[in-house]
Design an enzyme around this catalytic site. Structure first.
Site, PDB file in Angstrom:
ATOM      1  N   LYS A  26       0.855  -1.190   0.000  1.00 43.17           N
ATOM      2  CA  LYS A  26       0.000   0.000   0.000  1.00 43.17           C
ATOM      3  C   LYS A  26       0.887   1.235   0.000  1.00 43.17           C
ATOM      4  CE  LYS A  26      -3.849  -2.236   2.379  1.00 43.17           C
ATOM      5  NZ  LYS A  26      -4.693  -2.274   3.587  1.00 43.17           N
ATOM      6  N   HIS A  29       0.919   7.230   2.604  1.00 45.95           N
ATOM      7  CA  HIS A  29       0.113   8.449   2.504  1.00 45.95           C
ATOM      8  C   HIS A  29       0.308   9.323   3.748  1.00 45.95           C
ATOM      9  CE1 HIS A  29      -2.901   6.841   5.259  1.00 45.95           C
ATOM     10  NE2 HIS A  29      -3.019   5.761   4.514  1.00 45.95           N
ATOM     11  N   HIS A  32       0.367   8.088   7.337  1.00 44.56           N
ATOM     12  CA  HIS A  32       1.572   7.471   7.898  1.00 44.56           C
ATOM     13  C   HIS A  32       2.584   8.523   8.358  1.00 44.56           C
ATOM     14  CE1 HIS A  32       0.293   4.259   4.906  1.00 44.56           C
ATOM     15  NE2 HIS A  32       0.176   3.670   6.074  1.00 44.56           N
TER      16      HIS A  32
END
Length: 464
Positions: A26, A29, A32
């Site tokens: 993933k 973004h 995080h």
């Protein structure tokens, strides 16, 4: 150590900090970002007081979501490989497969069982499942490392959830086993809690730390309370070492609405804004193209970090700035006001003054009474508060205390330099004794600004 506001009180003691910890397959973004920069700033605060810090990037590289990823890859492998061959980002392809398989699972319940079956194969060591899983992990880590390099973030360990899969069996404590009960699903699979329990035991027995700090979002508060309670009920005295440092969320991001801001996008925009500002500046520094590009990287990363760190960690951060409900990246990458570029400029401005002064200022022979002006007193007061601010920031696990303190120092510095000269000008001669005193004040302010930037993980700039 050896710094103003630092100490050696942590010498010989170890702190384990779990921070960043994105999920494999993933993209990284803004969600995080908080754990990443807060955790890094907290480790810097500990290090300034002499502690040895073990940073752990507890990657989300295990769990049933990988069953879905493996099932998706088996179904649409040719299409995925063709997209990657055409230059599409691997993580982007992985995410689209994950979304697609989950949508299919809602229509066809057998897909969910197919995914569970794949994850069981992964847990049991099936060669095909392990090989595919390793491919996702390796490609994801490569992308994460690129982001960490831009941010200047590092960890001593990237032992993710999978690292603990062989450390969850009950063992005989007398023979070195962990000796704790398993938390299992009905099919024999492990859970997030099982793996966190194993991780806690591993960290305690491997590092013997003073504290095990988890910089993880506020929604996980109950999980960490449960984890600590389990250890207490097991009779483990070190359960008190576990500290959860929660934080608020970015508001306005929605995957369904296509409103998620990937960190790479924010960093790229930060670099662009910084480059544009450098090119349009009326007073240009003597920097070559390579220096401008490197400065832009540091300014862009500094803007993104400071935007996050100046906010109290429990505060939710609003990213929408218009009636259309769209994310406004300019909030993150702004160069004016209470921003990263503003505090970086304070350091560059002080560095420029000292370059003009031409030597390292010292306290020898300085007449301190010559620093009696209100603007000088404001700088002295802000500098004097530095050690207490560092300690308070660590005691509260609140790097925003350092960020707000840095803004105060920068404001005082800019006010002082706006009114008072250090070097002679065409219209003003500065008494040599006054020059010495002011140069020392500038030198001390520069050190404090530099140390605050370092504690926040923001790179200082000599020229800007």
């Amino acid at each position: 150590p050896g710094r103003f506001g630092g100490s050696e009180e942590g010498r010989g003691k170890t702190i384990v900090i779990d921070y960043s910890s994105p999920n494999i397959a993933k993209p990284f973004h803004l969600g995080h970002l908080r754990s990443t920069v807060l955790g890094h700033a907290i480790r810097k605060l500990y290090e300034s007081l002499g502690y040895k810090v073990i940073g752990v990037n507890h990657l989300g590289d295990w769990g049933t979501q990988f069953g879905f990823m493996l099932a998706a890859w088996q179904r649409w492998r040719q299409d995925a490989e063709a997209r990657i061959a055409r230059g599409e980002g691997e993580i982007d392809v992985f995410v689209s497969l994950y979304v697609r398989i989950n949508q299919l699972a809602q229509e066809d319940p057998s897909v969910r069982e197919e995914a569970r079956s794949w994850f069981r194969r992964l847990e049991q060591g099936d060669r095909e499942a392990r090989s595919l899983w390793q491919y996702f992990v390796d490609r994801s880590k490569r992308e994460f490392d690129r982001i960490y390099a831009i941010l200047g973030i590092h960890h001593e360990s990237d032992a993710g959830e999978s690292f603990y899969e062989d450390k969850m069996q009950p063992g005989d404590p007398d023979k070195g086993g962990l000796g704790f009960p398993l938390i299992l699903k009905s099919d024999g699979g492990t859970t997030y809690a099982t793996r966190d329990l194993a991780a806690a035991f591993y960290r305690e027995t491997t590092y013997h730390p003073e504290r095990i700090v988890y910089v993880v979002g506020a929604p996980q508060t109950l999980h960490f309370k449960q984890l600590k309670k389990i250890l207490e009920l097991m009779g483990e005295p070190w359960h008190e070492k576990l500290v959860h440092v929660p934080f608020g969320q970015y508001i306005g991001m929605s995957t369904r609405q296509g409103n998620v801001v990937f960190l790479d996008e924010a960093l790229t925009e930060g670099r662009r804004v910084a480059t544009e500002a450098a090119e349009s500046a009326t007073k240009k520094q003597d920097l070559g193209p390579a220096e401008i590009a490197e400065n832009a990287r540091k300014i862009g990363a500094g803007a993104v970090k400071f935007f996050d760190l100046k906010n109290g960690r429990m505060k939710d951060i609003q990213l929408e700035n218009n009636s259309a409900g769209k994310i406004d990246l300019s909030l993150i990458t702004a160069t004016k006001g209470e921003t990263g570029p503003y505090v970086q400029f304070a350091y560059a401005r002080l560095s420029g003054v000292l370059r003009n002064y031409g030597k390292e200022p010292t306290a020898a022979g300085v007449v301190f009474s010559l620093l009696g002006e209100p603007e000088a007193n404001k700088v002295l007061k802000a500098i004097g508060e530095h050690p207490a601010k560092v300690r308070q920031a660590l005691a509260d696990f609140e790097p925003s205390i350092v960020a707000r303190h840095l803004l105060d120092v920068a404001d005082a510095v800019h006010s002082f330099l706006h009114v008072h000269r250090i070097m002679d000008s065409a219209t003003e001669k500065v008494d040599p004794k006054v020059r010495e005193a002011r140069a020392l004040l500038v030198g001390c302010a520069r050190k404090v600004v530099g140390q605050c930037l370092d504690l926040l993980g923001i790179e200082p700039l000599e020229k800007m």
